[in-house]
Design an enzyme around this catalytic site. Structure first.
Site, PDB file in Angstrom:
ATOM      1  N   ASP A  52       0.829  -1.202   0.000  1.00 31.78           N
ATOM      2  CA  ASP A  52       0.000   0.000   0.000  1.00 31.78           C
ATOM      3  C   ASP A  52       0.866   1.255   0.000  1.00 31.78           C
ATOM      4  OD1 ASP A  52      -2.970   0.945   0.698  1.00 31.78           O
ATOM      5  OD2 ASP A  52      -1.558   2.188   1.823  1.00 31.78           O
ATOM      6  N   TYR A  57       2.542   9.766   0.456  1.00 33.65           N
ATOM      7  CA  TYR A  57       3.547   9.124   1.331  1.00 33.65           C
ATOM      8  C   TYR A  57       4.974   9.332   0.824  1.00 33.65           C
ATOM      9  CZ  TYR A  57      -0.429   6.247   2.977  1.00 33.65           C
ATOM     10  OH  TYR A  57      -1.624   5.789   3.450  1.00 33.65           O
ATOM     11  N   HIS A 115      -7.876   9.493  -1.501  1.00 31.65           N
ATOM     12  CA  HIS A 115      -7.229   9.411  -0.189  1.00 31.65           C
ATOM     13  C   HIS A 115      -8.106   9.963   0.953  1.00 31.65           C
ATOM     14  CE1 HIS A 115      -2.901   9.092   1.520  1.00 31.65           C
ATOM     15  NE2 HIS A 115      -3.780   8.859   2.469  1.00 31.65           N
TER      16      HIS A 115
END
Ligand code: A2P
Length: 286
Positions: A52, A57, A115
Site C-alpha cells: 500500500d 507518502y 485518499h
C-alpha cells in the site's frame, strides 16, 4: 469466510470479482532515505504481496525500485496507491494517476483510492469535487488501467454521494481502524454495501499496544499486543495494512492465523473506550 483464509496472501473477492490478499503491508517514509528501498524489499522477501502506497507518502519511487530489484513478476503483486487532496478533480486525477504510474514504473494499478473525502474543512463543495474525481477513476477503471477503485477515510455520507452521483460503487474503503477506534458505523455500512474495509494504522501507530485490555488478551492468547490488534481486524473481515521496519516485526505481523479471539473477547475489544485515535477527522472536524 475467514475460516478459509490461512495465510496473508489468501484472498477475499471484491465486488467486481478481483481477488485481494487478506493482509497487506503499509509503507511510510523512513527518516533515513537510504533505508526506504531496503525496507520495502525486506517486506517483499518476508512474503507481503499487497503493498500500500500513496502519492502523499512519497514511497512510490522506492517501491518501484524494490519491485524491480526483487525480480518477482509484477502480476504477483497487488499494488494500491491513492490520489491526494491537492490532486482531486477530473483532469487533475488523471494527471495524478499518470504521475503515480510513472513513479511506480508500471502500466496499471491493482487499486486506486481517493485518499480523503474532503480536502479541508473550508472546502465548500466536496460533493462535486468527489464526484468529479470519481468520474476520472471510473474511466481509468473502464479503460483497464486500474483493476479496482475505491476510497479512503470515507464515512457513510461521503460514500452515499458517490453512489448517488457515480456509476460504479467503490470496492474498498480504507479507514483508520484498530481496537479503540474501529468505526463501527462505517464498518457496518460498508458490509451492507459489499465494500471491503482495509485498516490503516491497525496497531494504532503503537498507541494502543500498551492498553491494559490489549495486554491482558496478549497474555491470554500467548501472542503479542500487535498480533491481538491484527487478529481483531481479521476477525472483523477487515484487511490490516501494518507498517513495520524490521524483519522480525514483519514476520510477527503475519502470524495471526494460529489463534482465534473468542466472541466474548471480540465484544470487549469492540466496545472498549475510544483510544489511540490519530485525530484526523475525514470532515476536518475536531
Ligand atoms: P517500526 O517502524 O519500528 O517497525 P501502524 O501500522 O498502526 O501505523 O503502526 C506502525 C508502528 O507500529 C511502527 O512504529 C512500527 O514500528 C510498529 N510495529 C509494527 N509491527 C509491530 C509489532 N509487531 N510490535 C510492535 N510494534 C510494531
Amino acid at each position: 469466510m475467514i475460516h478459509m483464509l490461512h495465510d496473508i496472501n489468501d484472498c477475499y473477492t471484491l465486488s467486481n470479482g478481483v481477488k485481494i490478499p487478506c493482509v497487506g503491508y503499509g509503507t511510510y517514509v523512513e527518516s533515513d532515505a537510504e533505508k526506504n528501498v531496503e525496507v520495502i524489499g525486506q517486506a517483499i522477501r518476508a512474503g507481503y504481496r499487497l503493498l500500500d502506497t500513496a502519492s502523499f507518502y512519497g514511497t512510490e519511487t522506492y517501491m518501484a525500485q524494490a519491485l524491480k530489484k526483487c525480480g518477482i513478476p509484477r502480476e504477483e503483486f497487488f499494488i494500491t496507491s491513492k490520489v491526494w487532496k491537492t490532486e482531486m478533480g477530473y483532469e487533475q486525477t488523471k494527471e495524478a494517476f499518470d504521475r503515480t504510474l510513472e513513479n511506480l514504473q508500471t502500466d496499471y494499478l491493482d487499486m486506486y483510492l481517493i485518499h480523503w473525502p474532503v480536502p479541508g474543512a473550508d472546502c465548500e463543495d466536496w460533493r462535486q469535487l468527489d464526484a468529479d474525481t470519481w468520474r476520472a477513476m471510473e474511466e481509468l477503471y473502464e479503460e483497464g488501467r486500474i483493476r479496482a477503485i475505491g476510497v479512503s477515510n470515507f464515512l457513510p455520507h461521503h460514500i452515499e454521494n458517490l453512489l448517488e452521483n457515480g456509476r460504479i460503487a467503490p470496492m474498498v474503503d480504507q479507514l483508520e481502524f484498530h481496537p479503540g477506534y474501529h468505526q463501527a458505523v462505517t464498518l457496518h455500512y460498508c458490509k451492507e454495501h459489499n465494500i471491503r474495509v482495509q485498516a490503516w494504522s491497525p496497531l494504532g501507530r503503537r498507541r494502543v499496544l500498551e492498553d491494559p485490555l490489549i495486554l491482558e488478551l496478549a497474555r491470554k492468547y500467548e501472542t503479542s499486543a500487535a498480533q491481538i490488534c491484527l487478529r481483531f481486524a481479521f476477525q472483523e473481515e477487515v484487511i490490516p495494512l501494518p507498517k513495520a521496519s524490521s524483519l522480525e516485526r514483519m514476520e510477527q505481523n503475519q502470524d495471526i492465523f494460529s489463534f482465534e479471539i473468542s466472541r466474548e473477547d471480540m465484544y470487549r475489544l469492540e466496545t472498549m473506550p475510544q483510544t489511540g485515535w490519530s485525530g484526523q477527522h475525514p470532515d476536518g472536524l475536531l
